[in-house]
Scaffold this active site. Structure first.
Site, PDB file in Angstrom:
ATOM      1  N   TYR A   1      23.003 -71.426 -57.046  1.00 45.23           N
ATOM      2  CA  TYR A   1      21.576 -71.557 -57.410  1.00 45.23           C
ATOM      3  C   TYR A   1      20.914 -70.221 -57.711  1.00 45.23           C
ATOM      4  CZ  TYR A   1      20.812 -70.497 -52.423  1.00 45.23           C
ATOM      5  OH  TYR A   1      20.833 -69.935 -51.181  1.00 45.23           O
ATOM      6  N   GLU A   2      21.588 -69.129 -57.361  1.00 39.85           N
ATOM      7  CA  GLU A   2      21.011 -67.824 -57.675  1.00 39.85           C
ATOM      8  C   GLU A   2      21.115 -67.501 -59.164  1.00 39.85           C
ATOM      9  OE1 GLU A   2      21.823 -64.702 -54.479  1.00 39.85           O
ATOM     10  OE2 GLU A   2      23.253 -66.275 -53.991  1.00 39.85           O
TER      11      GLU A   2
ATOM     12  N   MET B   1      24.374 -76.443 -50.022  1.00 39.59           N
ATOM     13  CA  MET B   1      24.379 -75.814 -51.346  1.00 39.59           C
ATOM     14  C   MET B   1      25.517 -74.809 -51.516  1.00 39.59           C
ATOM     15  SD  MET B   1      20.285 -75.046 -51.463  1.00 39.59           S
ATOM     16  CE  MET B   1      19.106 -76.238 -50.804  1.00 39.59           C
ATOM     17  N   SER B   2      26.598 -75.008 -50.788  1.00 35.85           N
ATOM     18  CA  SER B   2      27.715 -74.052 -50.878  1.00 35.85           C
ATOM     19  C   SER B   2      29.014 -74.762 -50.514  1.00 35.85           C
ATOM     20  CB  SER B   2      27.477 -72.888 -49.906  1.00 35.85           C
ATOM     21  OG  SER B   2      27.534 -73.355 -48.568  1.00 35.85           O
TER      22      SER B   2
ATOM     23  N   HIS C   1      20.058 -62.970 -46.234  1.00 34.51           N
ATOM     24  CA  HIS C   1      21.503 -62.964 -46.499  1.00 34.51           C
ATOM     25  C   HIS C   1      21.938 -61.512 -46.694  1.00 34.51           C
ATOM     26  CE1 HIS C   1      22.123 -67.356 -48.021  1.00 34.51           C
ATOM     27  NE2 HIS C   1      21.259 -67.295 -47.038  1.00 34.51           N
TER      28      HIS C   1
ATOM     29  N   ALA D   1      24.953 -73.734 -43.192  1.00 37.87           N
ATOM     30  CA  ALA D   1      23.870 -74.546 -42.633  1.00 37.87           C
ATOM     31  C   ALA D   1      23.734 -75.753 -43.546  1.00 37.87           C
ATOM     32  CB  ALA D   1      22.579 -73.748 -42.608  1.00 37.87           C
TER      33      ALA D   1
ATOM     34  N   SER E   1      23.902 -69.304 -43.543  1.00 35.10           N
ATOM     35  CA  SER E   1      22.521 -68.916 -43.216  1.00 35.10           C
ATOM     36  C   SER E   1      22.293 -68.836 -41.724  1.00 35.10           C
ATOM     37  CB  SER E   1      21.534 -69.976 -43.727  1.00 35.10           C
ATOM     38  OG  SER E   1      21.398 -69.902 -45.085  1.00 35.10           O
TER      39      SER E   1
ATOM     40  N   HIS F   1      25.591 -67.726 -54.009  1.00 33.06           N
ATOM     41  CA  HIS F   1      25.272 -69.139 -54.266  1.00 33.06           C
ATOM     42  C   HIS F   1      25.092 -69.410 -55.762  1.00 33.06           C
ATOM     43  CE1 HIS F   1      23.912 -68.645 -50.045  1.00 33.06           C
ATOM     44  NE2 HIS F   1      24.327 -69.875 -49.909  1.00 33.06           N
TER      45      HIS F   1
HETATM   46  N1  HPA Z   1      19.703 -79.761 -47.784  1.00 34.44           N
HETATM   47  C1  HPA Z   1      20.462 -78.901 -48.495  1.00 34.44           C
HETATM   48  N2  HPA Z   1      20.879 -77.744 -48.027  1.00 34.44           N
HETATM   49  C2  HPA Z   1      20.543 -77.412 -46.778  1.00 34.44           C
HETATM   50  C3  HPA Z   1      19.763 -78.246 -45.970  1.00 34.44           C
HETATM   51  C4  HPA Z   1      19.320 -79.489 -46.503  1.00 34.44           C
HETATM   52  O1  HPA Z   1      18.627 -80.295 -45.857  1.00 34.44           O
HETATM   53  N3  HPA Z   1      19.605 -77.615 -44.782  1.00 34.44           N
HETATM   54  C5  HPA Z   1      20.288 -76.453 -44.863  1.00 34.44           C
HETATM   55  N4  HPA Z   1      20.859 -76.315 -46.064  1.00 34.44           N
END
Ligand code: HPA
Length: 274
Positions: free
Chosen positions: A87-88, A213-214, A63, A115, A32, A85
């Site tokens: 979660y998608e 989340m990845s 994205h 990120a 990200s 991802h």
């Molecule tokens: N938690 C989960 N995923 C993230 C975060 C977070 O704080 N920041 C960026 N991706």
């Protein structure tokens, strides 16, 4: 032929028809807010995910979805500008398909970036963290299901997923460029909701320094295929309960923009030395 290999081959046939014999050595996934790096390299070709039949499409704002082929220094790379991802709503097979595709196109090394939320212990927003190991938490293992021996063994060893030499290369490059990096364990949850403060305490108790989340599932399939792997998390925020303020995707993206120049300089220099 196995179902997954067949799917990978079909995607690769299309991609190869667009890249004129280009063979990447390194595969880079941009997290990200870091997608701009793909615009700074000497581009040979790019292929939109939406043009590849059978390829999952990203649904997250900000994205971009394409493979960019080009050179960083002398090193031929394929860059994923936008990842897929869990979660998608995709299956795990979809989530990791691009890794298998990039490996099949020739990439022997995978450079993961993301990120992530910092879990305290000296981490602050804007930090870069070399990933030394990961914890996959509540996400299905992407190797579940029949094993395709052409990809790797049934029970892969996971004792050295993040290559020590590549970690050292990142540390040396960071010293040379005077771009400080920290190191730590990355923990992957499914998302898309950020964590509760209690979940953040759990992540810390489990031994993680950053949560996102990845990445972990991508590393699992790359390790299955015996790719060399390295990764850097960019700490976009302190995780909830540690941070004083509620989290938002906008904050994550804005923090990405702020740290992007030093992050990109580091990643480019590391890849140029690969
Ligand atoms: N938690 C989960 N995923 C993230 C975060 C977070 O704080 N920041 C960026 N991706």
């Amino acid at each position: 032929m196995g179902k997954i290999v067949d799917r990978v081959d079909k995607c690769c046939d299309y991609i190869k028809s667009k890249i004129d014999g280009f063979v990447p050595k390194v595969a880079l996934i941009l997290g990200s807010g870091l997608g701009d790096l793909a615009e700074q390299i000497e581009v040979v070709a790019s292929v939109d995910y939406s043009d590849i039949q059978g390829f999952p499409q990203s649904t997250v704002a900000g994205h971009k979805g394409r493979f960019v082929f080009g050179h960083i220094g002398e090193t031929p790379v394929v860059i994923m500008q936008g990842r897929v991802h869990y979660y998608e709503g995709y299956t795990m097979e979809d989530v990791v398909l691009p890794i298998r595709i990039m490996h099949s196109l020739g990439a022997g090394t995978l450079f993961l970036t993301n990120a992530a939320g910092g879990l305290g212990d000296g981490f602050k927003a804007g930090d870069l963290m070399v990933i030394t190991d990961h914890i996959s938490c509540f996400v299905p293992n992407p190797l579940l299901g029949p094993n395709e021996d052409a990809l790797g063994v049934r029970f892969p060893d996971m004792s050295n997923v993040y290559d020590k030499d590549l970690q050292q290369l990142i540390f040396d490059t960071s010293a040379k460029l005077n771009i400080p990096v920290k190191q730590g364990v990355y923990l992957q949850l499914t998302g898309p909701s950020y964590e509760t403060p209690a979940e953040v305490r759990m992540c810390k108790l489990l031994g993680a320094s950053a949560v996102g989340m990845s990445t972990a599932v991508e590393a699992v399939v790359a390790n299955h295929m015996k790719m060399k792997i390295c990764g850097i998390s960019f700490i976009s925020n302190l995780a909830s309960g540690i941070s004083e303020t509620p989290l938002s995707h906008e904050e994550v993206k804005a923090a990405g923009d702020a740290v992007a120049p030093k992050f990109q300089a580091l990643v480019k220099e590391v890849i140029a030395s690969m």
